[in-house]
Design a protein around this motif. Structure first.
Motif, PDB file in Angstrom:
ATOM      1  N   GLY A  73      29.961  43.079  39.579  1.00 21.21           N
ATOM      2  CA  GLY A  73      29.927  41.716  39.063  1.00 21.21           C
ATOM      3  C   GLY A  73      31.287  41.258  38.568  1.00 21.21           C
ATOM      4  N   VAL A  74      31.557  39.964  38.729  1.00 17.40           N
ATOM      5  CA  VAL A  74      32.836  39.414  38.295  1.00 17.40           C
ATOM      6  C   VAL A  74      33.001  39.555  36.787  1.00 17.40           C
ATOM      7  N   ASP A  75      31.911  39.420  36.042  1.00 17.78           N
ATOM      8  CA  ASP A  75      31.987  39.533  34.585  1.00 17.78           C
ATOM      9  C   ASP A  75      32.489  40.906  34.160  1.00 17.78           C
ATOM     10  N   VAL A  76      32.078  41.941  34.900  1.00 23.20           N
ATOM     11  CA  VAL A  76      32.535  43.294  34.571  1.00 23.20           C
ATOM     12  C   VAL A  76      34.046  43.399  34.765  1.00 23.20           C
ATOM     13  N   LEU A  77      34.552  42.836  35.866  1.00 22.50           N
ATOM     14  CA  LEU A  77      35.993  42.875  36.115  1.00 22.50           C
ATOM     15  C   LEU A  77      36.759  42.081  35.064  1.00 22.50           C
ATOM     16  N   GLU A  78      36.208  40.938  34.654  1.00 25.68           N
ATOM     17  CA  GLU A  78      36.876  40.139  33.627  1.00 25.68           C
ATOM     18  C   GLU A  78      36.945  40.903  32.306  1.00 25.68           C
ATOM     19  N   ASP A  79      35.840  41.603  31.966  1.00 24.39           N
ATOM     20  CA  ASP A  79      35.841  42.395  30.733  1.00 24.39           C
ATOM     21  C   ASP A  79      36.868  43.523  30.809  1.00 24.39           C
ATOM     22  N   MET A  80      36.973  44.176  31.974  1.00 23.43           N
ATOM     23  CA  MET A  80      37.958  45.241  32.144  1.00 23.43           C
ATOM     24  C   MET A  80      39.372  44.703  31.974  1.00 23.43           C
ATOM     25  N   MET A  81      39.633  43.519  32.550  1.00 29.47           N
ATOM     26  CA  MET A  81      40.965  42.941  32.441  1.00 29.47           C
ATOM     27  C   MET A  81      41.283  42.573  30.995  1.00 29.47           C
ATOM     28  N   THR A  82      40.287  42.094  30.263  1.00 26.02           N
ATOM     29  CA  THR A  82      40.494  41.767  28.851  1.00 26.02           C
ATOM     30  C   THR A  82      40.839  43.019  28.056  1.00 26.02           C
TER      31      THR A  82
ATOM     32  N   ARG B 161      40.888  43.246  41.106  1.00 22.42           N
ATOM     33  CA  ARG B 161      40.809  41.786  41.067  1.00 22.42           C
ATOM     34  C   ARG B 161      41.481  41.128  42.267  1.00 22.42           C
ATOM     35  N   MET B 162      42.246  41.902  43.025  1.00 23.52           N
ATOM     36  CA  MET B 162      43.005  41.312  44.123  1.00 23.52           C
ATOM     37  C   MET B 162      42.109  41.078  45.338  1.00 23.52           C
ATOM     38  N   GLN B 163      42.298  39.951  45.972  1.00 25.98           N
ATOM     39  CA  GLN B 163      41.577  39.618  47.192  1.00 25.98           C
ATOM     40  C   GLN B 163      42.554  39.024  48.204  1.00 25.98           C
ATOM     41  N   PRO B 164      42.312  39.261  49.486  1.00 22.62           N
ATOM     42  CA  PRO B 164      43.183  38.636  50.497  1.00 22.62           C
ATOM     43  C   PRO B 164      43.052  37.128  50.464  1.00 22.62           C
ATOM     44  N   ILE B 165      44.167  36.450  50.647  1.00 20.80           N
ATOM     45  CA  ILE B 165      44.155  34.987  50.587  1.00 20.80           C
ATOM     46  C   ILE B 165      43.335  34.394  51.727  1.00 20.80           C
ATOM     47  N   GLY B 166      43.081  35.217  52.747  1.00 22.39           N
ATOM     48  CA  GLY B 166      42.225  34.771  53.835  1.00 22.39           C
ATOM     49  C   GLY B 166      40.839  34.368  53.366  1.00 22.39           C
TER      50      GLY B 166
END
Length: 764
Positions: A218-227, A273-278
């Motif tokens: 989930g995106v929320d998990v990644l956001e919490d990790m980044m915080t 968090r990185m994604q290809p710009i494609g």
């Protein structure tokens, strides 16, 4: 069943994005069998998944589309634009139903008979009736109507019975051999929708044993990790600051290890968090195809650099700007077929989109070969709409006139259409890009086309910054926007001038407008300005006067309080290692201030230019340094990655070698002259040079200046490491041979790789 539906919706939307792209590609190249096979496989799997979940309306549309694609695959039907449009209409209808399924938890009501009949007519080789829904508006979702009842097929069970069977079923026995997998069908419970991993989003389901394993997070998990990582970076900075003040080296080794682990953890979290710009480009081929038909212009879209990665948060912010830019190029930029033939151009217009990394940022370049910007027409439209006055417009340069297209409400379209004419497109582009700290630049040649270049940061969370002082307060300036750091003093070669009441800095015979940061903040200057930050934002190049440059630091960007968000000079705040809060200067806000410089001053700058273009092309930017009491040394500025001030206490002696912990890895530190010593206390200036596989630091006593000069070597080298002696600003200056020192660093790297250093690694 809720979890099954949720997983199905995610996977279905991912697969439909792939189908959109591949259908447009297949239409352009009908001989591309691989693209057709991929489309057919995805539609077939979608149909099977719909049958498995009892989604009859979706299954019927998917079945009709699959039949038409099967005719293409078998060679029994010629690929036509009308037939492909029918399949795309079916995909659009499926997306609409999926949206309703997500909102209601069941299929919305609707009649798809006309759409299915049109698909069947194409499959039979007949033209569809005039009631074809290819261009019809999608039906509204019925939110308050119960799900339609239908007779179950032979062997099919109801959703309630299926859910009860799932709950009562035992878990799988992994020791038993797996049963053979059947072809997914409406009655096959093995049918799950899995788009091709190479084209789906990075957050894919856990893969099979073949290929790398991935898991959806989930995106929320990644956001919490980044915080959490951001807070860890702040804590590390505070500990390093405290240790520097103590003068006690007891905690230096564990703190260096903590810094190394924090850096590696930061890199790892950033990779998640990185994604290809494609991912942001997937809808563009379909968009261009639809625009081509709507505008009556053949358009070819070429995309390069789709694999270039950037932060997911940044990726979301640039989707709309990219869409606006492409629509603007198609409508305003490209001429119609007749006009292109008359101008000697190919009938099909070209839109070229590319992305690549450059200096810690992502550069996106959109180029078209259309008519270019009509300066006279833009000027008249701006006057007509009251954006600028006629007197001011007449004195504006061509580049300044071109930038008026970013003004709110500006449009040159004669008629408001579904594509353009409302004057919000390029304004949205600029505002969205500047909100994420990006820059936009415009170049145009009348009759040849236009190039829009967007430069955006890789991430918005943690950035490298210069900590500076102005009006007695500290501020942070993003390092990516700073081109040069110029020290100014009474005996400096750089001098201040004033033209039309605008203060200028003459740097290498070029005039650069200056902004006094203390005055811009409405504060009184406490000390004389000692440094000028040379900054570039888009086409603007300007200098910022500051009292002091304190340090470089990785900062964690925090949002501003609501009372400060209306101040354009600030973009955020951060917490420094000593616990104090400082505001982050927004380069775009300063650029707007510099852009208000009167046009007559800009004209005076152009007239006062001393160097011709040919002479300026021969100039090389040289970094002048001092080592010992000998002659000054110079090195090409383009070869230097960073200028660092490293606390001398952090330089480690390893036998007869020296190294420093640089960004979590050991970097060898070399001296230029025999017998050269490091400074006894304080900070050691280092020139950091990055090779392909390793980095090195070159110790100097003092960084003197940056100058522009011609590389005319007048005396040969007297020792290794020196290319020769040249006359720079009237002084004999030794030109350093960086390749010589890079080879020495390579030898240090080889020693480290065999276990000869404390940590077993040399900076790479």
């Amino acid at each position: 069943m809720d979890d099954l539906i949720a997983d199905f919706l995610v996977e279905a939307h991912e697969g439909l994005e792939v189908i959109d792209v591949e259908l447009v590609r297949f239409e352009a190249r009908p001989e591309d069998r691989a693209a057709l096979d991929k489309i057919f496989r995805l539609v077939h799997t979608l149909k099977g998944a719909c049958g498995f979940l009892g989604l009859g309306r979706l299954e019927a549309i998917a079945h009709a589309g699959e039949t038409l694609l099967g005719r293409f695959r078998d060679g029994r039907l010629e690929v036509s634009s009308q037939a492909v449009t029918a399949v795309l209409s079916a995909i659009d209808r499926i997306k609409m139903i999926l949206d309703g399924l997500g909102d209601l938890g069941r299929e919305p009501e609707g009649d798809d008979t006309a759409l299915i009949q049109a698909l069947e007519a194409f499959s039979d080789g007949a033209a569809p009736s005039e009631q074809s829904p290819v261009a019809a508006e999608p039906e509204p979702l019925a939110a308050d109507v119960a799900a339609p009842e239908r007779t179950l097929r032979p062997g099919e069970v109801s959703l309630e019975e299926l859910e009860a069977a799932f709950l009562a079923a035992e878990g799988p026995v992994f020791d038993a051999p797996a049963p053979p997998v059947e072809t997914p069908s409406a009655a096959s419970p093995a049918a799950t929708f899995e788009p091709d991993q190479t084209d789906s989003a990075p957050e894919a389901l856990v893969s099979e044993s073949l290929g790398p394993q991935t898991i959806r997070v989930g995106v929320d998990v990644l956001e919490d990790m980044m915080t959490l990582v951001s807070e860890l970076v702040l804590t590390r900075n505070q500990l390093l600051q405290l240790n520097r003040g103590r003068g006690d080296e007891t905690f230096t080794p564990p703190l260096q290890r903590l810094s190394s682990i924090t850096g590696e953890l930061q890199d790892s979290v950033m990779k998640t968090r990185m994604q290809p710009i494609g991912q942001a480009w997937k809808k563009l081929p379909r968009l261009v195809r639809d625009l081509s038909g709507e505008l009556g212009k053949p358009i070819e879209l070429v995309m390069e650099g789709e694999a270039t990665e950037l932060d997911r948060q940044v990726l979301e912010q640039i989707r709309d700007p990219l869409t606006h830019m492409v629509r603007n190029s198609a409508d305003h930029g490209l001429e119609g077929p007749e006009a292109r033939r008359a101008a000697g151009k190919p009938e099909a217009g070209l839109i070229h989109l590319s992305a690549y990394h450059e200096g810690g940022a992502i550069v996106i370049r959109l180029r078209d070969d259309g008519r270019g910007l009509d300066t006279a027409r833009i000027r008249e439209k701006a006057i007509e709409k009251g954006i600028v006055g006629r007197a001011e417009a007449e004195t504006m340069t061509e580049a300044q006139v071109h930038r008026l297209i970013f003004a709110p409400g500006f449009s040159t379209a004669a008629v408001v259409t579904n594509v353009s004419g409302r004057g919000v497109g390029m304004d949205v582009v600029r505002s969205n890009i500047e909100q994420i700290g990006g820059q936009i630049e415009l170049q145009s040649t009348l009759g040849q086309g236009c190039v829009v270049t967007v430069k955006i940061p890789l991430t918005l969370a943690i950035v490298s910054a210069l900590i500076i002082r102005a009006a007695g307060e500290r501020f942070a300036v993003p390092q990516a926007s700073v081109q040069e750091l110029v020290k100014v003093s009474a005996d400096s070669d750089h001098r201040f001038e004033e033209i039309e009441h605008v203060r200028m800095l003459r740097l290498r015979e070029q005039l650069i407008p200056l902004i006094d940061l203390s005055e811009e903040l409405g504060r009184e200057r406490r000390h004389e300005a000692k440094f000028v930050l040379i900054m570039r934002v888009g086409a603007h190049r300007f200098g910022v006067l500051v009292e002091e440059v304190i340090d470089t630091e990785e900062i964690v960007v925090k949002p501003l309080a609501s009372v400060l968000r209306t101040i354009p000079v600030f973009s955020g705040a951060t917490l420094l290692g000593d616990g104090s809060v400082v505001l982050i200067i927004d380069p775009n806000g300063l650029s707007d201030r510099a852009g208000d410089m009167p046009a007559r001053a800009q004209k005076a700058i152009d007239e006062a230019a001393v160097w011709t273009e040919a002479e300026a092309a021969e100039l090389v930017s040289l970094l002048i340094v001092r080592v010992g009491a000998g002659a000054l040394k110079a090195v090409e500025l383009s070869r230097i990655t960073r200028l660092e001030q490293v606390p001398v206490a952090t330089i480690q002696s390893i036998g007869d070698r020296a190294a420093v912990d640089y960004r979590g890895k050991l970097m060898p530190v070399l001296t230029i002259e025999e017998g050269q010593r490091f400074v006894e206390s304080g900070s050691q200036p280092l020139l950091v040079v990055q090779g392909m596989l390793y980095a090195m630091g070159l110790a100097v006593d003092q960084i003197v200046d940056v100058v522009g000069a011609k590389l005319d070597i007048e005396l040969t080298a007297s020792r290794p490491g020196v290319r020769g002696v040249a006359l720079v600003n009237g002084r004999a200056t030794e030109l350093l041979d960086l390749d010589h020192f890079m080879l020495l660093a390579l030898a240090e790297h080889a020693k480290g790789a065999t276990g000869g250093d404390a940590d077993g690694r040399i900076a790479a």
